[in-house]
Every structure is written in C-alpha cells, then in structure tokens.
Design an enzyme around this catalytic site. Sequence first.
Site, PDB file in Angstrom:
ATOM      1  CE  LYS A  11      -4.584  -1.281   2.064  1.00 20.90           C
ATOM      2  NZ  LYS A  11      -4.742  -1.040   3.620  1.00 20.90           N
ATOM      3  N   GLY A  12       0.613   1.879  -1.051  1.00 19.80           N
ATOM      4  CA  GLY A  12       1.469   3.421  -0.811  1.00 19.80           C
ATOM      5  C   GLY A  12       0.700   4.585  -0.366  1.00 19.80           C
ATOM      6  CB  VAL A  42       0.608  -1.924  -5.588  1.00 22.47           C
ATOM      7  CG1 VAL A  42       2.140  -2.162  -6.403  1.00 22.47           C
ATOM      8  CG2 VAL A  42       1.350   0.169  -5.024  1.00 22.47           C
ATOM      9  CE  LYS A  55       1.692   3.274  -6.765  1.00 25.46           C
ATOM     10  NZ  LYS A  55       2.658   4.240  -6.025  1.00 25.46           N
ATOM     11  CG  ASP A  72       7.459  10.855  -0.309  1.00 26.24           C
ATOM     12  OD1 ASP A  72       8.341  11.113  -0.420  1.00 26.24           O
ATOM     13  OD2 ASP A  72       6.170  10.789  -0.678  1.00 26.24           O
TER      14      ASP A  72
END
Length: 656
Positions: free
Chosen positions: A344-345, A350, A365, A462
């Site tokens: 999990k992002g 994903v 994703k 990021d």
Amino acid sequence: MIMSRKIVSHVVFLILALFCCTENSHGKLIMQGSAGFFKGFRTLTSTKKHAYGQAYYDRVLRFKNPANGAMTSFSVTFFFAISPEDRHKGSHGMAFVISPTRSITGSSADQYLGLFNEANNGNSSNHVIAVELDTNKDDEFGDINDNHVGININGMRSIVSAPAGYYDQEGQFRNLSLICGKLLRVTILYNEKKKQLNVTLSSPDEDYYPNQPLLSLNQDLSPLFLEEMYAGFSASTGSVGAMHYMWIWFINPYLTVPSLSFGIPTFPPYPNAKSLVNRIVWLSILALAIFVALAASALSFIFYRRHKMVKEVLEEWEIQCGPHRFAYKELFKATKGFKQLLGKGGFGQVFKGTIPGSAAEIAVKRISHDSRQGMQEFLAEILTIGRLRHPNLVRLQGYCKNKEELYLVYDFMPSGSLDKYLYRRTNQEQLTWDQRFKIIKDVATGLCYLHNDWVQVVIHRDIKPANVLIDHQMNARLGDFGLAKLYDQGFDPRTSTVAGTFGYIAPELIRSGRATTGTDVYAFGLFMLEVSCGRRLIEPRAAANEMVLVEWTLDRWENGDILEAANERSRQEHNREQLELVLKLGVVCAHQVAAVRPDMSKVVRILNGDSQLPGNLLDIVLAERVRMWSETSNVVPSHESIRTLTFTEPFTSHGR
Ligand SMILES: *[C@@H]1O[C@H](CO)[C@@H](O)[C@H](O)[C@H]1NC(C)=O
Ligand SMILES: *[C@@H]1O[C@H](CO)[C@@H](O)[C@H](O)[C@H]1NC(C)=O
Ligand SMILES: *[C@@H]1O[C@H](CO)[C@@H](O)[C@H](O)[C@H]1NC(C)=O
C-alpha cells in the site's frame, strides 16, 4: 548542555513545521498597474505606453531588530530580462525597490519608473531605496547614458551609477546591454558591519560570478530603513514600449549569493505588428485544424455508437496523451482479479500481475480519484513523466482508467522496496557497505537525470527508502512519481499544499510551499544518511543526542569521528573513506540553508570520485548555520522573525 539546546531547537522546528503545514501560507507577489503575465512570463509592464507596473512581495520584512534597532545585513538576487519594442532603444527601465509601503501610489511613469513623482522626488521623508536598471538617458537626473545601473535613495538622481556591465576574472570591464532580451542577474549585498552596499550585474550565461561589484556605496543605511519595510519591483514605459520580465528573486537577512542551476528560459520578444499578423494566420490554421478534428471525432463517435463496438470510451484528452492505455479487462486478467496485493502506498494499493500471453511481470497501482478535473491534470502529468526512461527509474508501462479509478502499470521489481532491507537487525541480513554505496549512487544518478537531463526539470518531491525499488541484481530504481509535479524550466505552475513525507521536507519548502530541486537534494541528503547509517531519521527511543540522525551525524563530525554515526556493519568494512565521504555529503545536502546544498550533478560527480568535497567543509556547514542564527538579529531570534525574513522564493510564473 549544548546538545540539549540543539535537540530543543530541532523539536521546536518540527512543531513549527506542523503549524505551517496546516496554515499553508507563503508570500507572493502582488501585481499592480501594468504588471501581469505575457505568454506565461511575469512582466512588470505591458504594451501600454506611458504606464507603470509594480510587483510587491506581500509580506512585511523586518530589517531591524525590534529590541535594539540594530540593522541586519541582507542580500537580494533577482533575474530579469527586458525585451524592447525597438531593438536599439529601451523604454525607461526597471528597479528593485525597498519602501515603507506595499506599493508606491501616486508615482509617475516614464522617467520616474513608477517610484516617485515630480512633487516628492528627492524628499528625504520618502524612505525609499532603489537599484535602477535605467535604459533611457534623462539629463534632468544627471543620467550617464541609456544603459546604466544606479543606486537611488529617495529620488531619481542616482547616488552612484555605472554603465551596465561586469568585471571579468582579469578585472576587465565588459559591457552588457540591459535591453538584450536575455536573462540577467542582479545581486545586491548590504554588509551591516562595513556599512557597504554592493551591486553586481552579471549574465547567467557565464558560469563565472564577478568578484568585483559594479557599484559599491559606502553609507550607513540604517537611518533610511524603518523597522518594517516592503520590497518589490517597478518598471515604466514611455513613448517606446518594453516588456520588463521579472523571473526569480531571493531575499535573505544574511549575505549569500545563491548558486542555482536551471535551464535558462527564452523570453518572448515584444509583440510587434508583424507577429500579430502571424498570430492571426496561425490562429486561423489552428481553428481549421480543430474543426477538422472535431468533425472527424464526431463521425467516428457516431460510427462507434452505431456498431456498439466500444466498451471503454476514450475521452478526447486521453487520445492526446499517447498509446499506453491498457484495457481494464486486460489488467483484470493480468492480476487475476486484483488478488495479489504487493503493498500500500500513499496513493493506493499495488497489485502484482503477469501480462497474459507473455511472462512479463507487472505491478499495478490502483488510485482512487474523485474529481474528474483533477484526474485529467494528474494523468496528463503522469503520462508526460512516464515517457522518462532511465536505468535508475522505475518504468511506467502504461495506465488504465475505469470509472473513478486510475491504474498505473509499472515494471515489477521482484525484490521490493529498500525500506524492507534497511532496518534489519542481525549482521548477516544487513546490506553490505558496497551494496549501500551502490544504492546511493543509483538513486543519485536517477535523481540527477530527473533534475538536469530531461527537457523539463522534474522534481521528485518524495525521496525516501520506501520509494526506492530493488531489482534482481540489487540495482536501485527510484519509483513513485505520483507526487512529482512537472517543474517546467524553473516554473512551478501552481503551488498546492506541501506534499512529501514528514521528516524529509526541507525547511524552505515548509515556509514557501514550493518544491525545488534544492528541496529534493535536502531529502536525498537525509536518504544518504539513512542508508549509510541503517537507521531511521528520528529514533524516539534513542538517547537524546542521538535521536535526530542529521544532528547526531553533525555532532559526531564536530567531535572528529563522523564514522561513529554509521551502523556497526558499515564501520567494520574496509572502505572507511567512502563511508566518511557519504556521511559528510549527506550532512551538506541536508543543510538547512538551501544555498549551501550542492546540486545533484555535483553530488553525482563527488560520489563518482570526479570531484572532491572542499577541505573546509565543516567550517562552511557550521558558519552558515551560525550566521543564519546570529545575523537575523543579535539576540536569539524568535521563529516569527526567521519565518518572515528567511525565504527563498522562486516566483511562480505561468498564468495557468
Ligand atoms: C517632504 O514630504 C513631507 C511629507 O509628505 C512634506 O510634509 C514636506 O513638505 C516635503 N518636503 C519638501 C521639501 O517638499
Ligand atoms: C562599452 O560601451 C561603451 C558605451 O556604450 C563604448 O563606448 C565602449 O566602447 C564599449 N566597450 C566595449 C569593450 O565594448
Ligand atoms: C563590496 O565589494 C568590495 C570590493 O570588491 C569588497 O571588498 C567588499 O567585501 C564587498 N562588500 C560586500 C558587502 O559584499
């Protein structure tokens, strides 16, 4: 004792960071009069004749310490370009100005540059200081020529002035034309101790920054400055017009010349009658093309409707975006109904998949998005970035849109993300130093490509171990461009709220809300430290002085044994010099003052051994740090004063 003060300052800073994030305010330029945008570039004047325009920073600047009235040193750097209507003759010119009000009203255009008028010109109660870039010779003010730089106090008659130009390395004077239409840079430094104001004009085309200023004025400016002042730019036109473009500017309460690397933009020429005709011709061609395209798509739409052949309707904007679109059915099959969750992002889940009929493994994703407008912009951006190809970047194969959901299809990276390896406890499981060093170099190369080597500057926004993926051969690839926004040749179209991962956000990003290559370098510096030390940035359970990784590393460095900050396994291995280099580079990249940080191409050169760290690096790191705290005011500054005076703000352009 010293230690605990450092920690406290850091903690205070973190709290401040939270406060700013929610407040999300940052200064901007207020444009007045003729000022506006022309083809996406900020200009102080338009084609209007005998008019003036101003752009003022909306925040108040405190040049004096309220406690004792002591004046601060300050530095200003700005980039501008002037495109005149007549190639051989400028209009009137422009000026950087510091004044008691946020704009100067009731001033005159033409030779007064929007700064003064006939009545108040020269009056000592004005409290105005300006650096003029004058492109017209006005005998009434004693101008030396029609291409000069001057320092003006309270009036249009310059106290000192000189023909526009700079001194080269041999001390030879070289002419520059203010109206050449190309980007030029002005740096203004006021040293409070020496009571000296220097002005330097230079061309960013030259790599070299002049040692000798064009103008130097020895005068104590503190009687002129009120406690609170405003800064901005003003320009005017007369019977001849000119575009006075204002690009980027910086103002700091200490002496610094920001070193920047960016693509130099080409500014649009003054719109003349001929280009107007051209434009009409082009517009008609465009209108015709659009008509043909619309007719064609209407026809094909009718055709498809009749034959009911299409299940997924391509929207027009998607057609422009390129060929990477997957059918939803195809992805559904590939992922066996989105069964195998990889992780999990920040944006969504994903899944793993295999493209049917081939052995190619993919990672899909899934991003939920509610607004169609936002989705369109987001997708256009993702697809542009998706064209990037580099061995150290995770490749985007394509996308799929289904109802409110967007699917991004990436190469599958079998070994997962770096954070899974980084914090392991036992020696056998831990990465070796060689592996760590390779990962750092890989990510640096990928990031350098994003910043420098593509047509557009791409800011990642990021950088952290969770966004670095590892392949079979332990090569690292930078992934997740989900947060990245296009940073088109130094223009950030619009600044949204601060995005990024807490702890990796550079201080100036929190203040200004604007991501730059420098804020990426900051996050990369922390990343280097994290990878070489094998621990998290903030370790709440560690001893107080070890809690904040970057503080701890700097502390050990000051103490003469920087290696102590690294993890045991890295320390035991042979390459201590490499480790030391990476730690030092990490501290410099993660420096609070953006101007101290190197750019990514420099970082790559240093990591490859093609360039070396300066010998007095620790002194620079500490000096900038001390300077920032001591010259803002002579007492320990309140955070309020730091926030209002220390900003490094590339202006937005692009009137999107
Ligand atoms: C200067 O300006 C002040 C305030 O506007 C005004 O009272 C004064 O008369 C002016 N002095 C001169 C010499 O014009
Ligand atoms: C610089 O400009 C001045 C005046 O425009 C001219 O007299 C002089 O010859 C120029 N010098 C050079 C080196 O071009
Ligand atoms: C101004 O320029 C002079 C001459 O190059 C130099 O010695 C001095 O340090 C400069 N002052 C500032 C404030 O940069």
